[in-house]
Write a protein that holds these residues in place. Structure first.
Motif, mmCIF file in Angstrom:
data_model
loop_
_atom_site.group_PDB
_atom_site.id
_atom_site.type_symbol
_atom_site.label_atom_id
_atom_site.label_comp_id
_atom_site.label_asym_id
_atom_site.label_seq_id
_atom_site.Cartn_x
_atom_site.Cartn_y
_atom_site.Cartn_z
ATOM 1 N N GLN A 3 5.263 -16.255 -15.895
ATOM 2 C CA GLN A 3 3.826 -16.144 -15.609
ATOM 3 C C GLN A 3 3.327 -14.709 -15.771
ATOM 4 O O GLN A 3 2.259 -14.471 -16.317
ATOM 5 C CB GLN A 3 3.492 -16.605 -14.177
ATOM 6 N N GLU B 48 6.270 -22.335 -6.921
ATOM 7 C CA GLU B 48 6.096 -21.187 -6.024
ATOM 8 C C GLU B 48 4.992 -21.494 -5.010
ATOM 9 O O GLU B 48 5.165 -21.355 -3.798
ATOM 10 C CB GLU B 48 5.710 -19.926 -6.821
ATOM 11 N N SER B 49 3.844 -21.926 -5.551
ATOM 12 C CA SER B 49 2.691 -22.225 -4.681
ATOM 13 C C SER B 49 3.033 -23.314 -3.680
ATOM 14 O O SER B 49 2.492 -23.345 -2.563
ATOM 15 C CB SER B 49 1.508 -22.729 -5.513
ATOM 16 N N LEU C 208 10.269 -17.554 -6.961
ATOM 17 C CA LEU C 208 10.334 -16.625 -5.827
ATOM 18 C C LEU C 208 11.754 -16.103 -5.631
ATOM 19 O O LEU C 208 12.280 -16.102 -4.525
ATOM 20 C CB LEU C 208 9.838 -17.303 -4.539
ATOM 21 N N ALA D 184 2.263 -25.118 -9.014
ATOM 22 C CA ALA D 184 3.490 -24.399 -9.368
ATOM 23 C C ALA D 184 4.474 -24.557 -8.214
ATOM 24 O O ALA D 184 4.063 -24.642 -7.052
ATOM 25 C CB ALA D 184 3.180 -22.919 -9.584
ATOM 26 N N SER E 116 4.590 -7.372 -9.440
ATOM 27 C CA SER E 116 4.573 -7.683 -8.006
ATOM 28 C C SER E 116 5.143 -6.494 -7.235
ATOM 29 O O SER E 116 5.317 -5.422 -7.815
ATOM 30 C CB SER E 116 5.396 -8.948 -7.750
ATOM 31 N N ASN F 88 0.679 -12.041 -4.174
ATOM 32 C CA ASN F 88 -0.449 -12.948 -3.888
ATOM 33 C C ASN F 88 -0.717 -12.996 -2.399
ATOM 34 O O ASN F 88 -1.864 -13.019 -1.964
ATOM 35 C CB ASN F 88 -0.202 -14.347 -4.474
ATOM 36 N N SER G 169 -1.645 -18.481 -13.253
ATOM 37 C CA SER G 169 -1.377 -17.909 -11.936
ATOM 38 C C SER G 169 -2.300 -16.735 -11.645
ATOM 39 O O SER G 169 -3.071 -16.296 -12.500
ATOM 40 C CB SER G 169 0.079 -17.432 -11.828
ATOM 41 N N HIS G 170 -2.137 -16.199 -10.427
ATOM 42 C CA HIS G 170 -2.919 -15.045 -9.989
ATOM 43 C C HIS G 170 -2.544 -13.767 -10.724
ATOM 44 O O HIS G 170 -3.215 -12.756 -10.605
ATOM 45 C CB HIS G 170 -2.691 -14.834 -8.488
ATOM 46 N N LYS G 171 -1.447 -13.765 -11.471
ATOM 47 C CA LYS G 171 -0.912 -12.510 -12.006
ATOM 48 C C LYS G 171 -1.863 -11.784 -12.956
ATOM 49 O O LYS G 171 -1.787 -10.567 -13.116
ATOM 50 C CB LYS G 171 0.433 -12.776 -12.673
ATOM 51 N N GLY H 81 5.583 -10.605 -3.031
ATOM 52 C CA GLY H 81 4.556 -10.394 -2.011
ATOM 53 C C GLY H 81 3.154 -10.129 -2.499
ATOM 54 O O GLY H 81 2.264 -9.870 -1.685
ATOM 55 N N CYS I 1 2.828 -18.106 -0.244
ATOM 56 C CA CYS I 1 4.217 -17.992 -0.666
ATOM 57 C C CYS I 1 4.513 -16.526 -0.951
ATOM 58 O O CYS I 1 3.611 -15.752 -1.272
ATOM 59 C CB CYS I 1 4.480 -18.858 -1.892
ATOM 60 N N ALA I 2 5.778 -16.147 -0.799
ATOM 61 C CA ALA I 2 6.131 -14.744 -0.996
ATOM 62 C C ALA I 2 7.347 -14.617 -1.903
ATOM 63 O O ALA I 2 8.443 -15.047 -1.561
ATOM 64 C CB ALA I 2 6.399 -14.079 0.349
ATOM 65 N N GLY I 3 7.114 -14.056 -3.097
ATOM 66 C CA GLY I 3 8.207 -13.716 -4.011
ATOM 67 C C GLY I 3 8.427 -12.225 -3.859
ATOM 68 O O GLY I 3 9.306 -11.755 -3.142
ATOM 69 N N THR J 103 -1.363 -20.510 -5.766
ATOM 70 C CA THR J 103 -1.294 -19.429 -6.742
ATOM 71 C C THR J 103 -1.316 -19.878 -8.189
ATOM 72 O O THR J 103 -1.664 -19.107 -9.071
ATOM 73 C CB THR J 103 -0.037 -18.590 -6.508
ATOM 74 N N GLY J 104 -0.901 -21.119 -8.459
ATOM 75 C CA GLY J 104 -0.906 -21.493 -9.868
ATOM 76 C C GLY J 104 -0.514 -22.922 -10.142
ATOM 77 O O GLY J 104 -0.240 -23.703 -9.223
#
Ligand SMILES: *Cc1c(COP(=O)(O)O)cnc(C)c1O
Length: 462
Positions: A146, A391-392, A345, A389, A236, A275, A117-119, A273, A269-271, A420-421
């Motif tokens: 992640q 989330e994505s 998320l 993912a 995040s 990404n 992921s982007h993390k 916020g 997508c927003a968990g 994102t992943g």
């Protein structure tokens, strides 16, 4: 809207030199700044000194800085970025064809690293500043895993100790995530645990609870503040995390600019916020400065709808109520999504920066149900080749819906979304979907009222 007619390749790669030299801080261009974090004891804005008990010094500076637009990326972090960046920007030709849409769909793929992921973009930055400060280690929470994985990679690289509190239900359901973290040297504890005072208190109050991100945050903060040489890091929500994630948007913009493409719609997508905040940063900057206009859509699960049904209010970021208060769209710190929710998320709140932008009407939000999300994930996987993912896949869902709307209207819009992943550790959720056992649960107004009832009393807030 495309300005040039040069054929866009399937993948727009950038060179190493095109990895951004600086992060972009969108707060510098916001007229209404995000509200400050408050000390829950005094109700006053957290000072740098108070924040420094919990967070690393330079990260506190970044957290509080809402005037510097460009913050240079230290060379060591850029060198680490070079191992897995620039991330490709892909034109989803196959998906467009499958949908029969005149729209052009682009996605920025952040899943090309072991954390999936982007993390990692923020993990390496946060670990770097901890190391620079001479700390022994850091603590954190992780939900799906992640963030814990990304941080364990960054800490291993820099030789820092890492203690991860992992939401118990994920710890049990995702044993392989835990193993990846341990392979990188992290110590992983299921949360809530008996190893912290706040964990013991939560277990006493809610015996048998499977945990939540909010609980795990409380435990990680307690350990960081009670052991010398440790600080807490968060993956995040915070301003500093959005800042680091701006590399996503800066790279995406550089790539699109090469072909004269200006996205009409930007979707993420927003968990918490991060990404989305990162993807939209340079575009939102142009919008705030009046240089260009973009439609920006945040996508969240209908089972955890902080933007679309939450309240814009000061709230705790954690269940134990020991963290600073943040003004954000929130469902209340005691809100826990229904156990059938499989799509990630699941944080009760939202980045204060994105919350302010949303309150100011600069972006939209949409809530989607998880079965529709997995349908989109399956369609995407079958034509674009990447197993996304969950989330994505929220962003994929809305990108597809927007592209289908273009099929109706005949408009050839340019749609950009954040992928994102990858979903290799989410196969239990895919299994449920494939077996036809996934259902949707949308919280009732009564469910939400219980969460709102726990919002703290803050002077000046109704
Ligand atoms: C953590 C995560 C998210 C959501 O977090 P944000 O901070 O909202 O970006 C989305 N996608 C993936 C793959 C993640 O790991």
């Amino acid at each position: 809207m495309s300005m040039k007619s040069t054929a866009v390749p399937y993948k727009i790669y950038l060179s190493e030199d095109e990895i951004p030299q600086s992060w972009y801080n969108v707060r510098a261009d916001m007229k209404t700044k995000p509200a400050p974090l408050l000390n829950p004891g005094t109700g006053r804005p957290m000072s740098a000194e108070e924040l420094g008990v919990v967070f690393c010094e330079e990260l506190v500076e970044q957290e509080l800085d809402d005037t510097t637009a460009y913050i240079p990326i230290p060379q060591e972090i850029r060198d680490f970025y070079k191992m897995y960046r620039p991330a490709p920007l892909v034109r989803a030709y196959c998906l467009e064809q499958k949908l029969g849409t005149p729209a052009h769909i682009y996605y920025k793929f952040e899943g090309n690293n072991t954390s999936g992921s982007h993390k990692l973009n923020s993990a390496i930055a946060q670990a770097y500043y901890a190391k620079k400060q001479g700390l022994r280690g850091v603590t954190t929470e992780t939900g799906a895993g992640q963030w814990g994985t990304a941080l364990s990679m960054a800490c291993a690289y820099l030789g820092l100790d890492l203690k991860v509190f992992m939401v118990k239900v994920s710890y049990e359901q995702k044993p392989f995530r835990r193993e990846v973290m341990r392979t990188y040297g992290a110590e992983v504890t299921p949360s809530p645990s008996m190893t912290t005072a706040v964990g013991r208190k939560i277990l006493e109050q809610f015996p048998g609870t499977t945990g939540s991100l909010g609980c795990a945050i409380s435990e990680a903060v307690e350990v960081a503040t009670s052991q010398p040489g440790y600080r807490y890091v968060l993956g995040s929500v915070l301003n500093q995390v959005l800042l680091h994630q701006s590399v996503i948007g800066l790279e995406a913009k550089t790539a699109l600019d090469k072909y004269g493409v200006r996205p009409d719609v930007i979707i993420g997508c927003a968990g918490g916020g991060s990404n989305l905040g990162g993807l939209i940063a340079p575009f939102m900057g142009e919008k705030l400065r009046g240089e260009a206009d973009y439609r920006i859509i945040a996508v969240e699960p209908a089972s955890c709808p902080s933007f679309t049904r939450g309240k814009f209010a000061y709230d705790f970021c954690d269940t134990g109520m020991i963290c600073p208060l943040a003004k954000m769209y929130t469902l209340g710190s005691s809100f826990i999504p229904s156990p059938n929710h499989a799509g990630g998320l699941r944080f009760h709140g939202m980045s204060p920066t994105l919350s302010q932008l949303y309150a100011d009407g600069l972006m939209e939000a949409r809530a989607v149900e998880q079965t529709a999300v997995f349908e989109a994930a399956e369609l995407f996987a079958r034509c674009e080749g990447i197993l996304p993912a969950p989330e994505s896949s929220h962003a994929i869902r809305v990108a597809i819906d927007e592209a289908l709307a273009c099929r109706e209207s005949g408009e050839a819009k340019d749609i950009l979304f954040g992928l994102t992943g990858t979903g290799y550790f989410d196969l239990t959720a895919y299994q449920k979907f494939n077996d036809g056992q996934m259902s949707d649960y949308i919280p009732t107004d009564e469910d939400l009222a219980r969460g709102f009832a726990g919002l703290p009393q803050v002077p000046g807030q109704d």
